[in-house]
Design an enzyme around this catalytic site. Structure first.
Site, PDB file in Angstrom:
ATOM      1  N   GLY A 250       7.560 -12.433  11.489  1.00 40.45           N
ATOM      2  CA  GLY A 250       7.239 -12.793  10.108  1.00 40.45           C
ATOM      3  C   GLY A 250       5.765 -12.526   9.799  1.00 40.45           C
ATOM      4  CG  ASP A 251       2.971 -14.696  11.910  1.00 36.76           C
ATOM      5  OD1 ASP A 251       3.421 -15.359  10.957  1.00 36.76           O
ATOM      6  OD2 ASP A 251       2.782 -15.168  13.051  1.00 36.76           O
TER       7      ASP A 251
END
Ligand SMILES: Nc1ncnc2c1ncn2[C@@H]1O[C@H](COP(=O)(O)OP(=O)(O)O)[C@@H](O)[C@H]1O
Ligand SMILES: O=P(O)(O)OC[C@H]1O[C@](O)(COP(=O)(O)O)[C@@H](O)[C@@H]1O
Length: 305
Positions: A250-251
Site C-alpha cells: 500500500g505504501d
C-alpha cells in the site's frame, strides 16, 4: 520538497516459518528487520525512484536509532522529534502461505514533543507536498491528522493521507488532496459492506464529491485498484504474479501515485504507476525497485467506468 510524516514508525521484524504452532516453541526459517511505518516506506520507495524526501515524525530509543541509522545509510533526509521511549517493533509473520501481523504499542507523545513537531511543519511553504501516513500514537487525539491537514492547506501545501479508522474519518473533513484507503478501510469508513466494484465506485465517489478529495485511490490487493477523482473513474487490474511479501504494498502504491503525478501530472498515469508499484512490492521480498515497477507497467490494464 516532499515530506513524509510517520507519527508512529516501527521496525518491521519479518519472520518466515514453514508452519506456526501456537503454544509451542517455533523457530524461524528466516528473519530480517527493516525500517518501517507508512511514511518511512513512502520515503524509501520514492528514493528508489530518485525522488528526494525528508522523513518527519517521532522516533525514540534504540529502535528509533536503528531507523534513523537505516535512513542515513540510504541517504534519505530525516528530521524526527526524539522521544525517550522506544519506537515500536511490528512483527510480520509468514507461515503456511498466510501473512499475519502484530503491530506494537506506540510510545507516548507529550505536549512538548508534539509542539516541536508542529513547529517543523510551520516551516513548510506553498508548493510543498506532505504525505501523512500510518496509525496515530494512542496519546494523540483522533483529529490530529485533520488539524495538520487544515493547517498545511492554509499554507498551500498539498496533503496526501493514508490512514484508517477514526483518524481517517476525522481527517477527511479537512479534504486532503489524495487518499488511498484499501477496500476494507473504505467499508469501515462508511460502516457498510463492500461486495463488488460498483460498491467501491459508489463510496469512492462520495469521498471525491462530498468530501472534495481530488484523488481517491481504493487499493484492492490482488484485484488492483479503483480510482475516482479529477481524472475520471477507472478500474486498474493488478499484474498477475506470486505474492512474496505484501508488507509495504500500500505504501508503494502511495509512492507510485506521487511519482506518476509529479512527473506527468496525469491521474491515469499516476494510478497506473501506483498499481505497478504496489504489485512490484508484493512480488518481492522487500520494497519495489524502479526497474521492477517499470517491468510491470505494461501489464496494468485500465478500464474507464
Ligand atoms: N497479491 C497481490 N498481487 C498483485 N498485486 C498486489 C497484491 N497485493 C497487493 N498488490 C498491489 O499493491 C497495491 C496495494 O495493496 P493493498 O493490499 O490493497 O494495500 P494495503 O497494504 O494498503 O492494504 C494493490 O493495489 C496492488 O496493485
Ligand atoms: O501505522 P500502522 O497502521 O500500524 O501500520 C504500520 C505498518 O504498516 C507498514 O507501513 C506497511 O503498510 P502497508 O502494507 O499497508 O503498505 C509497515 O511498515 C508497518 O509495520
Amino acid at each position: 520538497m516532499i515530506y513524509t510524516v510517520t507519527l508512529n514508525p516501527a521496525i518491521d521484524y519479518v519472520v518466515s516459518l514453514d508452519a506456526f504452532h501456537p503454544g509451542e516453541v517455533n523457530r524461524s526459517a528466516s528473519d530480517y528487520k527493516e525500517a518501517g511505518g507508512k511514511g518511512i516506506n513512502v520515503s524509501r520507495v520514492l528514493d528508489r525512484f530518485d525522488v528526494s524526501t525528508t522523513a518527519l515524525g517521532f522516533i525514540g530509543g534504540f529502535t528509533g536509532k536503528y531507523i534513523t541509522d537505516y535512513l542515513t545509510d540510504m541517504n534519505i533526509e530525516h528530521d524526527f522529534v526524539s522521544l525517550q521511549q522506544d519506537t515500536r517493533i511490528n512483527v510480520k509473520l509468514k507461515a503456511a502461505g498466510e501473512e499475519s501481523e502484530v503491530n506494537g504499542v506506540s510510545p507516548t507523545i507529550d505536549e512538548e514533543a508534539y509542539q516541536t513537531f508542529i513547529a517543523k511543519l510551520e516551516q513548510l511553504k506553498e508548493g510543498d507536498i506532505v504525505v501523512l501516513a500510518g496509525s496515530l500514537p494512542s496519546s494523540l487525539p483522533s483529529d490530529t491528522y485533520k488539524e495538520i491537514v487544515a493547517m498545511l492547506k492554509q499554507k498551500g501545501v498539498m496533503t496526501i493521507l493514508d490512514t484508517s479508522g477514526t483518524p481517517l474519518t476525522e481527517a477527511l473533513k479537512a479534504s486532503p488532496a489524495f487518499v488511498k484507503p484499501n477496500h476494507h478501510e473504505l467499508a469501515e469508513l462508511f460502516d457498510t459492506e463492500v461486495k463488488n466494484d460498483a460498491d467501491v465506485v459508489t463510496l469512492a465517489k462520495r469521498l471525491h464529491e462530498e468530501q472534495q478529495i481530488d484523488h481517491v485511490l481504493i487499493s484492492m490487493a490482488k484485484d488492483g485498484a479503483i480510482y475516482v477523482g479529477t481524472g475520471g473513474v477507472m478500474k486498474l487490474s493488478a499484474p498477475q504474479g506470486t505474492a512474496v511479501n505484501s508488507v509495504g504494498a500500500g505504501d508503494s502504491a502511495v509512492a507510485g501515485f506521487i511519482y506518476g503525478w509529479q512527473s506527468l501530472e496525469n491521474a491515469e498515469a499516476a494510478a497506473k504507476y501506483a498499481v505497478a508499484s504496489g504489485s512490484a512490492t508484493a512480488f518481492s521480498k522487500t520494497l519495489c525497485t524502479k526497474e521492477e515497477v517499470e517491468a510491470l507497467l505494461p501489464t496494468v490494464s485500465i478500464e474507464h467506468i
